[in-house]
Motif scaffolding. Structure first.
Motif, short mmCIF file in Angstrom:
data_model
loop_
_atom_site.label_atom_id
_atom_site.label_comp_id
_atom_site.label_asym_id
_atom_site.label_seq_id
_atom_site.Cartn_x
_atom_site.Cartn_y
_atom_site.Cartn_z
N ASP A 147 68.33 -8.27 21.82
CA ASP A 147 67.38 -9.19 21.18
C ASP A 147 66.66 -10.05 22.22
O ASP A 147 65.49 -10.39 22.04
CB ASP A 147 68.08 -10.06 20.14
CG ASP A 147 68.34 -9.32 18.84
OD1 ASP A 147 67.60 -8.36 18.53
OD2 ASP A 147 69.27 -9.71 18.10
N GLN A 148 67.32 -10.38 23.31
CA GLN A 148 66.65 -11.12 24.38
C GLN A 148 65.51 -10.28 24.96
O GLN A 148 64.42 -10.80 25.23
CB GLN A 148 67.64 -11.48 25.49
CG GLN A 148 68.65 -12.53 25.09
CD GLN A 148 69.63 -12.82 26.21
OE1 GLN A 148 69.23 -12.95 27.36
NE2 GLN A 148 70.89 -12.93 25.88
N ASP B 105 67.46 -3.59 13.48
CA ASP B 105 66.35 -3.09 12.66
C ASP B 105 65.44 -2.16 13.47
O ASP B 105 64.91 -1.19 12.93
CB ASP B 105 65.51 -4.25 12.12
CG ASP B 105 66.32 -5.18 11.23
OD1 ASP B 105 67.19 -4.69 10.48
OD2 ASP B 105 66.09 -6.40 11.29
N SER B 106 65.27 -2.45 14.73
CA SER B 106 64.38 -1.64 15.57
C SER B 106 64.93 -0.23 15.78
O SER B 106 64.16 0.69 16.05
CB SER B 106 64.13 -2.32 16.92
OG SER B 106 65.29 -2.28 17.73
N LYS B 107 66.25 -0.06 15.65
CA LYS B 107 66.86 1.26 15.84
C LYS B 107 66.36 2.27 14.80
O LYS B 107 66.47 3.46 15.00
CB LYS B 107 68.39 1.17 15.76
CG LYS B 107 69.04 0.42 16.90
CD LYS B 107 68.83 1.08 18.23
CE LYS B 107 69.68 2.30 18.43
NZ LYS B 107 69.46 2.95 19.72
N LYS B 108 65.78 1.77 13.71
CA LYS B 108 65.26 2.64 12.66
C LYS B 108 63.88 3.20 13.00
O LYS B 108 63.38 4.09 12.32
CB LYS B 108 65.18 1.87 11.33
CG LYS B 108 66.51 1.36 10.85
CD LYS B 108 66.34 0.46 9.65
CE LYS B 108 67.68 -0.18 9.29
NZ LYS B 108 67.53 -1.27 8.34
N LEU B 109 63.26 2.66 14.04
CA LEU B 109 61.91 3.08 14.41
C LEU B 109 61.93 4.38 15.20
O LEU B 109 62.81 4.61 16.04
CB LEU B 109 61.22 2.00 15.25
CG LEU B 109 61.02 0.64 14.60
CD1 LEU B 109 60.41 -0.33 15.60
CD2 LEU B 109 60.15 0.75 13.36
N SER B 110 60.93 5.20 14.96
CA SER B 110 60.76 6.42 15.76
C SER B 110 60.32 6.02 17.16
O SER B 110 59.95 4.87 17.41
CB SER B 110 59.70 7.32 15.12
OG SER B 110 58.41 6.73 15.26
N THR C 173 57.56 6.76 18.65
CA THR C 173 56.17 6.32 18.58
C THR C 173 56.06 4.91 17.99
O THR C 173 55.34 4.06 18.53
CB THR C 173 55.34 7.30 17.73
OG1 THR C 173 55.44 8.60 18.31
CG2 THR C 173 53.88 6.89 17.67
N GLN C 174 56.78 4.66 16.91
CA GLN C 174 56.74 3.33 16.29
C GLN C 174 57.29 2.27 17.23
O GLN C 174 56.72 1.18 17.34
CB GLN C 174 57.55 3.33 14.99
CG GLN C 174 56.93 4.13 13.88
CD GLN C 174 57.89 4.29 12.71
OE1 GLN C 174 59.10 4.46 12.88
NE2 GLN C 174 57.34 4.25 11.50
N PHE C 175 58.40 2.59 17.91
CA PHE C 175 59.00 1.63 18.83
C PHE C 175 58.04 1.30 19.97
O PHE C 175 57.88 0.15 20.36
CB PHE C 175 60.33 2.17 19.38
CG PHE C 175 61.07 1.17 20.23
CD1 PHE C 175 61.75 0.12 19.64
CD2 PHE C 175 61.10 1.28 21.61
CE1 PHE C 175 62.44 -0.82 20.42
CE2 PHE C 175 61.78 0.36 22.39
CZ PHE C 175 62.45 -0.69 21.79
N LYS C 176 57.37 2.33 20.47
CA LYS C 176 56.42 2.10 21.57
C LYS C 176 55.23 1.25 21.09
O LYS C 176 54.76 0.39 21.83
CB LYS C 176 55.94 3.42 22.16
CG LYS C 176 55.18 3.24 23.45
CD LYS C 176 55.08 4.50 24.24
CE LYS C 176 54.51 4.18 25.60
NZ LYS C 176 54.61 5.28 26.50
N ARG C 177 54.79 1.46 19.88
CA ARG C 177 53.70 0.64 19.34
C ARG C 177 54.16 -0.80 19.17
O ARG C 177 53.40 -1.73 19.39
CB ARG C 177 53.23 1.19 17.99
CG ARG C 177 52.40 2.45 18.12
CD ARG C 177 51.90 2.93 16.79
NE ARG C 177 50.95 1.96 16.22
CZ ARG C 177 50.60 1.95 14.95
NH1 ARG C 177 51.10 2.82 14.10
NH2 ARG C 177 49.75 1.04 14.51
#
Length: 93
Positions: free
Chosen positions: A54-55, A10-15, A17-21
């Motif tokens: 995930d870890q 699911d996190s792969k969908k984040l930009s 900036t979003q991932f860093k936040r």
């Protein structure tokens, strides 16, 4: 119970900036962490319940969100001792 964790897929969908936040680190740092941790996966033993990615996300939520091991364990569907072991393992590498 509501599932609060964000799986790696699911996190792969984040930009960026979003991932860093969400995690407190960049995608390139995350990828480097995955690469380093994969070099230290034991060849033998019982496979882990969570992927390496995930870890690392579990550990980042522990660090970045100041969540305690009970909350992190509950969110990721592992025991509290397992969550503590994962955090220690990631910290060591």
């Amino acid at each position: 119970m509501h599932n609060l964790r964000m799986k790696y897929i699911d996190s792969k969908k984040l930009s960026e900036t979003q991932f860093k936040r969400y995690t407190g680190i960049s995608w390139s740092t995350f990828d480097l962490m995955v690469e380093q941790l994969k070099m230290h996966v034991p060849a033998k033993g019982r496979p882990t319940k969570l992927s390496i990615e995930d870890q690392i996300l579990l550990c980042l939520s522990y660090w970045h969100e100041y969540r305690n091991s009970f909350h992190v364990a509950t969110s990721y569907g592992v025991s509290e001792p397992a969550a503590s072991r994962i955090v220690r393992h990631v910290e060591n590498f």
